[in-house]
Scaffold this motif. Structure first.
Motif, mmCIF file in Angstrom:
data_model
loop_
_atom_site.group_PDB
_atom_site.id
_atom_site.type_symbol
_atom_site.label_atom_id
_atom_site.label_comp_id
_atom_site.label_asym_id
_atom_site.label_seq_id
_atom_site.Cartn_x
_atom_site.Cartn_y
_atom_site.Cartn_z
ATOM 1 N N GLN A 151 0.938 -1.231 -0.141
ATOM 2 C CA GLN A 151 -0.108 -0.074 0.041
ATOM 3 C C GLN A 151 0.844 1.258 0.283
ATOM 4 O OE1 GLN A 151 -2.114 -0.785 3.587
ATOM 5 N NE2 GLN A 151 -0.805 0.838 4.628
ATOM 6 N N LEU A 152 0.450 2.075 -0.730
ATOM 7 C CA LEU A 152 1.148 3.512 -0.582
ATOM 8 C C LEU A 152 0.516 4.014 0.875
ATOM 9 C CD1 LEU A 152 0.743 4.934 -4.251
ATOM 10 C CD2 LEU A 152 2.871 4.872 -2.827
ATOM 11 N N SER A 153 1.513 4.657 1.255
ATOM 12 C CA SER A 153 1.041 5.359 2.429
ATOM 13 C C SER A 153 0.116 6.499 2.104
ATOM 14 C CB SER A 153 2.306 6.158 3.323
ATOM 15 O OG SER A 153 2.910 7.422 2.740
ATOM 16 N N ARG A 154 -0.369 7.207 3.123
ATOM 17 C CA ARG A 154 -1.373 8.389 2.955
ATOM 18 C C ARG A 154 -0.684 9.755 2.585
ATOM 19 N NH1 ARG A 154 -3.562 5.277 6.734
ATOM 20 N NH2 ARG A 154 -2.555 6.618 8.515
ATOM 21 N N ALA A 155 0.609 9.657 3.016
ATOM 22 C CA ALA A 155 1.657 10.963 2.733
ATOM 23 C C ALA A 155 1.856 11.052 1.109
ATOM 24 C CB ALA A 155 2.881 10.806 3.364
ATOM 25 N N ARG A 156 1.690 12.213 0.702
ATOM 26 C CA ARG A 156 1.713 12.537 -0.829
ATOM 27 C C ARG A 156 3.109 13.033 -0.997
ATOM 28 N NH1 ARG A 156 -1.841 9.301 -1.198
ATOM 29 N NH2 ARG A 156 -3.896 9.801 -1.247
ATOM 30 N N GLY A 157 3.592 12.448 -2.038
ATOM 31 C CA GLY A 157 5.146 12.970 -2.542
ATOM 32 C C GLY A 157 4.730 14.447 -3.055
ATOM 33 N N ARG A 158 5.594 15.289 -2.751
ATOM 34 C CA ARG A 158 5.408 16.648 -3.570
ATOM 35 C C ARG A 158 6.224 16.743 -4.781
ATOM 36 N NH1 ARG A 158 6.833 17.530 1.592
ATOM 37 N NH2 ARG A 158 8.687 18.136 1.109
ATOM 38 N N PRO A 159 5.819 17.212 -5.794
ATOM 39 C CA PRO A 159 6.588 17.401 -7.147
ATOM 40 C C PRO A 159 7.946 17.706 -6.976
ATOM 41 C CG PRO A 159 4.530 18.352 -7.516
ATOM 42 C CD PRO A 159 4.564 18.194 -5.955
ATOM 43 N N GLY B 267 9.929 16.827 -4.716
ATOM 44 C CA GLY B 267 10.178 16.761 -3.309
ATOM 45 C C GLY B 267 10.598 15.157 -2.899
ATOM 46 N N PRO B 268 10.340 14.709 -1.804
ATOM 47 C CA PRO B 268 10.796 13.346 -0.984
ATOM 48 C C PRO B 268 9.906 12.174 -1.873
ATOM 49 C CG PRO B 268 9.658 14.758 0.626
ATOM 50 C CD PRO B 268 9.754 15.528 -0.447
ATOM 51 N N ALA B 269 10.482 11.247 -2.079
ATOM 52 C CA ALA B 269 9.806 9.895 -2.665
ATOM 53 C C ALA B 269 8.789 9.677 -1.683
ATOM 54 C CB ALA B 269 10.763 8.957 -2.937
ATOM 55 N N PRO B 270 7.469 9.277 -2.094
ATOM 56 C CA PRO B 270 6.477 8.796 -1.204
ATOM 57 C C PRO B 270 6.807 7.415 -0.380
ATOM 58 C CG PRO B 270 5.795 8.478 -3.220
ATOM 59 C CD PRO B 270 7.001 9.313 -3.393
ATOM 60 N N THR C 171 10.778 8.001 1.362
ATOM 61 C CA THR C 171 11.210 8.973 2.682
ATOM 62 C C THR C 171 10.581 9.072 3.747
ATOM 63 O OG1 THR C 171 12.379 10.235 0.848
ATOM 64 C CG2 THR C 171 11.923 11.520 2.910
ATOM 65 N N VAL C 172 10.899 8.771 4.984
ATOM 66 C CA VAL C 172 10.467 8.852 5.980
ATOM 67 C C VAL C 172 10.726 10.374 6.735
ATOM 68 C CG1 VAL C 172 9.706 8.210 8.585
ATOM 69 C CG2 VAL C 172 10.340 6.386 6.652
ATOM 70 N N ASP C 173 9.745 11.177 6.765
ATOM 71 C CA ASP C 173 9.896 12.629 7.238
ATOM 72 C C ASP C 173 8.747 12.865 8.170
ATOM 73 O OD1 ASP C 173 7.609 13.020 5.741
ATOM 74 O OD2 ASP C 173 8.712 14.038 4.215
ATOM 75 N N ALA C 174 8.663 14.160 8.853
ATOM 76 C CA ALA C 174 7.874 14.566 9.774
ATOM 77 C C ALA C 174 6.378 14.420 9.326
ATOM 78 C CB ALA C 174 8.115 16.121 10.239
ATOM 79 N N ALA D 149 9.659 -11.020 12.740
ATOM 80 C CA ALA D 149 9.541 -9.843 12.021
ATOM 81 C C ALA D 149 10.942 -9.333 11.596
ATOM 82 C CB ALA D 149 9.100 -8.893 12.866
ATOM 83 N N VAL D 150 11.018 -8.515 10.475
ATOM 84 C CA VAL D 150 12.306 -8.232 9.774
ATOM 85 C C VAL D 150 11.826 -7.004 9.300
ATOM 86 C CG1 VAL D 150 14.052 -8.490 8.169
ATOM 87 C CG2 VAL D 150 13.351 -10.238 9.507
ATOM 88 N N LEU D 151 12.576 -5.878 9.049
ATOM 89 C CA LEU D 151 12.508 -4.613 8.382
ATOM 90 C C LEU D 151 13.616 -4.280 7.407
ATOM 91 C CD1 LEU D 151 11.193 -1.761 8.163
ATOM 92 C CD2 LEU D 151 12.541 -0.854 9.857
ATOM 93 N N ASP D 152 13.206 -4.341 6.215
ATOM 94 C CA ASP D 152 13.990 -4.058 4.964
ATOM 95 C C ASP D 152 14.037 -2.574 4.858
ATOM 96 O OD1 ASP D 152 15.265 -3.862 2.841
ATOM 97 O OD2 ASP D 152 14.492 -5.452 1.718
ATOM 98 N N MET D 153 15.244 -2.067 4.994
ATOM 99 C CA MET D 153 15.451 -0.408 4.765
ATOM 100 C C MET D 153 16.227 -0.015 3.701
ATOM 101 S SD MET D 153 15.240 1.075 8.717
ATOM 102 C CE MET D 153 14.755 2.672 8.150
ATOM 103 N N THR D 154 16.300 -1.244 2.870
ATOM 104 C CA THR D 154 17.235 -0.948 1.715
ATOM 105 C C THR D 154 17.038 0.184 0.951
ATOM 106 O OG1 THR D 154 17.455 -3.339 1.562
ATOM 107 C CG2 THR D 154 18.282 -2.033 -0.387
ATOM 108 N N GLU D 155 15.974 0.912 0.616
ATOM 109 C CA GLU D 155 15.555 1.749 -0.152
ATOM 110 C C GLU D 155 14.540 2.851 0.547
ATOM 111 O OE1 GLU D 155 13.772 0.640 -3.949
ATOM 112 O OE2 GLU D 155 14.126 -1.452 -3.287
ATOM 113 N N VAL D 156 15.145 3.097 2.081
ATOM 114 C CA VAL D 156 14.625 4.325 2.778
ATOM 115 C C VAL D 156 15.574 5.316 2.895
ATOM 116 C CG1 VAL D 156 13.754 4.776 4.863
ATOM 117 C CG2 VAL D 156 13.177 2.590 3.836
ATOM 118 N N TYR D 157 15.108 6.368 3.047
ATOM 119 C CA TYR D 157 15.695 7.724 3.434
ATOM 120 C C TYR D 157 15.070 8.064 4.621
ATOM 121 C CZ TYR D 157 17.789 12.388 3.323
ATOM 122 O OH TYR D 157 18.575 13.578 3.820
#
Length: 151
Positions: free
Chosen positions: A7-15, A17-20, A44-47, A71-79
């Motif tokens: 699922q895509l998060s509810r946070a929207r990427g700004r043109p 701006g950071p990747a959703p 991107t995880v941001d405020a 449980a495992v968290l894969d953060m290979t593609e996270v900022y």
């Protein structure tokens, strides 16, 4: 390997701006570790989405515990864009730290690895590869609970 939800998060990427943030759970059975539930995070995880990320990660950990999965968290593609993002990981893994366990976190980018290391999160163990994370689970599974609670 079967994918349960993407699922895509509810946070929207700004043109420009950071990747959703995209969060996807994959359930698989690994001979070396047994049942594994991997939360793959990308973007991107941001405020704006740190609380959502924390809640999703906490739910992932709780569901894996109920299902008898690792449980495992894969953060290979996270900022991680800010301190709130690091706090989000800390909040979600607090229950593990409280019980003396840690969430294997796979292959964070160098800045993410350094941010997690600098924060000294007790509920997180960073691994360079998925194989390393699974091997740590295998060692933990072999150790298992000690009869009578003795060392």
């Amino acid at each position: 390997m079967s994918m349960e939800k993407g699922q895509l998060s509810r946070a929207r990427g700004r043109p420009g701006g950071p990747a959703p943030l995209l969060l996807q759970t994959v359930h698989e059975h690994r001979p070396e570790a047994g049942a594994v539930s991997v939360l793959k995070a990308r973007g991107t995880v941001d405020a704006t989405n740190a609380v959502e990320f924390s809640e999703t990660l906490a739910e992932h950990i709780a569901h894996a515990d109920r299902a008898g999965e690792h449980a495992v968290l894969d953060m290979t593609e996270v900022y991680l864009a800010c301190a709130a993002a690091v706090r989000a990981v800390d909040r979600a893994t607090g229950v593990l730290a409280f019980s003396g366990r840690a969430l294997p976190v796979v292959q964070p980018r160098p800045h993410v690895r350094e941010a997690l290391r600098a924060a000294g999160l007790p509920g997180v163990r960073v691994h360079a590869t998925m194989a390393s994370a699974l091997n740590s689970l295998q060692a933990r599974r072999r150790a298992g609970p000690r009869p009578g609670g003795t060392a």
